[in-house]
Design a protein around this motif. Structure first.
Motif, PDB file in Angstrom:
ATOM      1  N   UNK A 159       6.859  11.637  11.351  1.00  9.03           N
ATOM      2  CA  UNK A 159       5.954  12.423  12.231  1.00  9.03           C
ATOM      3  C   UNK A 159       4.742  11.475  13.011  1.00  9.03           C
ATOM      4  N   UNK A 160       4.790  10.172  12.457  1.00 12.34           N
ATOM      5  CA  UNK A 160       3.783   9.265  13.082  1.00 12.34           C
ATOM      6  C   UNK A 160       4.502   8.018  13.900  1.00 12.34           C
ATOM      7  N   UNK A 161       5.811   8.405  14.249  1.00 14.16           N
ATOM      8  CA  UNK A 161       6.634   7.310  14.679  1.00 14.16           C
ATOM      9  C   UNK A 161       6.227   7.192  16.285  1.00 14.16           C
ATOM     10  N   UNK A 162       6.103   6.113  16.967  1.00 12.24           N
ATOM     11  CA  UNK A 162       5.982   6.189  18.218  1.00 12.24           C
ATOM     12  C   UNK A 162       7.588   5.969  18.940  1.00 12.24           C
ATOM     13  N   UNK A 163       8.131   5.473  18.082  1.00 13.24           N
ATOM     14  CA  UNK A 163       9.580   5.405  18.609  1.00 13.24           C
ATOM     15  C   UNK A 163      10.691   5.402  17.445  1.00 13.24           C
TER      16      UNK A 163
ATOM     17  N   UNK B 262      -3.995  -0.831  16.198  1.00 12.30           N
ATOM     18  CA  UNK B 262      -3.186  -0.704  17.568  1.00 12.30           C
ATOM     19  C   UNK B 262      -1.806  -1.073  17.444  1.00 12.30           C
ATOM     20  N   UNK B 263      -1.140  -0.892  16.532  1.00 10.31           N
ATOM     21  CA  UNK B 263       0.471  -1.572  16.461  1.00 10.31           C
ATOM     22  C   UNK B 263       1.269  -0.480  16.420  1.00 10.31           C
ATOM     23  N   UNK B 264       2.052  -0.548  17.516  1.00  7.95           N
ATOM     24  CA  UNK B 264       3.243   0.564  17.666  1.00  7.95           C
ATOM     25  C   UNK B 264       4.102   0.724  16.305  1.00  7.95           C
ATOM     26  N   UNK B 265       4.417   1.997  16.187  1.00  6.90           N
ATOM     27  CA  UNK B 265       5.262   2.303  15.279  1.00  6.90           C
ATOM     28  C   UNK B 265       6.627   2.639  15.397  1.00  6.90           C
ATOM     29  N   UNK B 266       7.415   1.899  15.251  1.00  6.43           N
ATOM     30  CA  UNK B 266       8.856   1.941  15.450  1.00  6.43           C
ATOM     31  C   UNK B 266       9.869   2.039  13.942  1.00  6.43           C
ATOM     32  N   UNK B 267      10.502   3.279  13.881  1.00 12.24           N
ATOM     33  CA  UNK B 267      11.191   3.630  12.682  1.00 12.24           C
ATOM     34  C   UNK B 267      12.653   3.717  12.766  1.00 12.24           C
ATOM     35  N   UNK B 268      13.131   3.087  12.083  1.00 11.39           N
ATOM     36  CA  UNK B 268      14.722   3.034  11.808  1.00 11.39           C
ATOM     37  C   UNK B 268      15.089   4.540  11.423  1.00 11.39           C
TER      38      UNK B 268
ATOM     39  N   UNK C 223      11.046  -1.291  23.903  1.00 12.41           N
ATOM     40  CA  UNK C 223      10.238  -2.428  24.120  1.00 12.41           C
ATOM     41  C   UNK C 223       9.540  -2.942  22.978  1.00 12.41           C
ATOM     42  N   UNK C 224       9.758  -4.027  22.434  1.00  9.07           N
ATOM     43  CA  UNK C 224       8.872  -4.667  21.384  1.00  9.07           C
ATOM     44  C   UNK C 224       7.740  -5.963  21.721  1.00  9.07           C
ATOM     45  N   UNK C 225       7.547  -5.941  23.053  1.00  7.14           N
ATOM     46  CA  UNK C 225       6.882  -6.895  23.423  1.00  7.14           C
ATOM     47  C   UNK C 225       5.215  -6.865  23.050  1.00  7.14           C
ATOM     48  N   UNK C 226       4.819  -5.723  22.864  1.00 12.81           N
ATOM     49  CA  UNK C 226       3.319  -5.520  22.491  1.00 12.81           C
ATOM     50  C   UNK C 226       3.456  -5.450  20.972  1.00 12.81           C
ATOM     51  N   UNK C 227       2.240  -5.538  20.403  1.00 12.22           N
ATOM     52  CA  UNK C 227       2.171  -5.248  18.896  1.00 12.22           C
ATOM     53  C   UNK C 227       3.001  -4.133  18.433  1.00 12.22           C
TER      54      UNK C 227
ATOM     55  N   UNK D 246       0.982  -1.188  -0.219  1.00 13.40           N
ATOM     56  CA  UNK D 246       0.073   0.146   0.007  1.00 13.40           C
ATOM     57  C   UNK D 246       0.785   1.174   0.040  1.00 13.40           C
ATOM     58  N   UNK D 247       0.229   2.294   0.239  1.00 15.34           N
ATOM     59  CA  UNK D 247       0.898   3.627   0.267  1.00 15.34           C
ATOM     60  C   UNK D 247       1.389   3.884   1.614  1.00 15.34           C
ATOM     61  N   UNK D 248       2.363   4.806   2.003  1.00 15.06           N
ATOM     62  CA  UNK D 248       2.899   5.095   3.314  1.00 15.06           C
ATOM     63  C   UNK D 248       1.579   5.302   4.110  1.00 15.06           C
ATOM     64  N   UNK D 249       0.707   6.411   3.464  1.00 16.60           N
ATOM     65  CA  UNK D 249      -0.258   6.917   4.541  1.00 16.60           C
ATOM     66  C   UNK D 249      -1.395   5.694   4.760  1.00 16.60           C
ATOM     67  N   UNK D 250      -1.674   4.805   3.750  1.00 16.76           N
ATOM     68  CA  UNK D 250      -2.364   3.596   3.723  1.00 16.76           C
ATOM     69  C   UNK D 250      -1.809   2.834   5.217  1.00 16.76           C
ATOM     70  N   UNK D 251      -0.671   2.502   4.865  1.00 26.62           N
ATOM     71  CA  UNK D 251      -0.096   1.658   5.907  1.00 26.62           C
ATOM     72  C   UNK D 251      -0.179   2.289   7.346  1.00 26.62           C
ATOM     73  N   UNK D 252       0.283   3.526   7.438  1.00 28.71           N
ATOM     74  CA  UNK D 252       0.314   4.025   8.796  1.00 28.71           C
ATOM     75  C   UNK D 252      -1.361   4.046   9.391  1.00 28.71           C
ATOM     76  N   UNK D 253      -2.212   4.460   8.394  1.00 29.95           N
ATOM     77  CA  UNK D 253      -3.664   4.125   8.931  1.00 29.95           C
ATOM     78  C   UNK D 253      -3.866   2.894   9.469  1.00 29.95           C
TER      79      UNK D 253
END
Length: 264
Positions: free
Chosen positions: A228-232, A188-194, A206-210, A175-182
């Motif tokens: 901009x949408x990264x949780x970590x 409820x999946x935590x977004x961790x960006x390199x 902590x990677x133990x949750x979704x 999908x597109x970046x925006x579609x995947x972020x949505x």
């Protein structure tokens, strides 16, 4: 497998069709078909629930025919020169298959666990990198791989080859970046960006949750939408002169740290 006439001409209409599927992404997308080369890759595709339309066998390159005799798929024999024209590799056991592509819309993804571990790759430049990411995903038994803003179709022969068939062993969404972020936020999946900026050492997260581990292209990294949408944001400390690694290597380090925390 019943005795049948062997196709020896490259001008045969079926052979021309297979060549188009091998060489042209547009033809693969239009027809919904693609080519599988090699017995291991074919067996993984069958295990992954792919529909095989036709098997193409070069018996000159086979040590036995038992595997094909047990097969219920339509089978056509081809000569060695025809096989060598169609195949990418010389060591693929004399077997090709025409297969039906699967849908890869985000809505088709199903999670088997409450805390899935997902790999997201944004705009990977090379089929070889995509293949390597899929091999890592298979080795870690990830729940899903998602490709954002893909630069090539998933059934490019180079992806199948470099993934050694792992393209068939994981759920893959596109999908597109925006579609995947949505999609990630809705689930409820935590977004961790390199990323290199505003980042913490990857071992401190902590990677133990979704969790979704998101990696970008080696040339430009991740787009601003991800940051901009990264949780970590995550960083792998470097001790040499450069500040980046091959994207599949970076992804593997992050994924297996997540797996370690989850107790494998």
């Amino acid at each position: 497998m019943e005795e049948q006439k062997i196709i020896t001409s490259l001008q045969n209409p079926l052979i021309k069709k297979v060549l188009q599927l091998k060489e042209k992404s547009r033809e693969r997308k239009k027809s919904g078909l693609f080519i599988i080369e090699g017995q291991r890759e074919l067996e993984l595709a069958l295990k992954g629930g792919y529909t095989i339309k036709t098997l193409m066998v070069c018996q000159e390159l086979r040590d036995d025919t038992e595997w094909f005799q047990k097969s219920s798929h339509p089978t056509i024999q081809i000569s060695k020169p025809v096989y060598e024209k169609l195949a990418y590799r010389k060591t693929t056991e004399g077997i090709l298959a025409i297969a039906k592509a699967k849908p890869h819309a985000l809505k088709a993804i199903t999670f088997q666990t409450k805390k899935p571990l997902v790999l997201v790759a944004e705009a990977p430049e090379k089929p070889g990198n995509i293949g390597a990411l899929l091999r890592t995903a298979d080795a870690a038994n990830l729940d899903v791989v998602v490709i954002a803003n893909a630069n090539t179709d998933l059934y490019n022969p180079n992806i199948i080859r470099s993934s050694v068939g792992c393209v068939f062993t994981r759920q893959v969404g596109m999908g597109t970046t925006d579609e995947i972020i949505t999609f990630l936020k809705e689930n409820n999946i935590k977004i961790c960006c390199a990323a290199l900026t505003a980042s913490d050492n990857y071992i401190n997260t902590d990677y133990t949750d979704a969790t979704a581990i998101v990696v970008g292209s080696e040339a430009t990294g991740l787009s601003n939408s991800w940051l901009e949408n990264s949780d970590q944001n995550l960083i792998i400390p470097m001790q040499g002169e450069i500040d980046s690694m091959n994207v599949s290597v970076s992804a593997a380090i992050l994924i297996f740290e997540a797996k370690r925390q989850r107790g494998f």
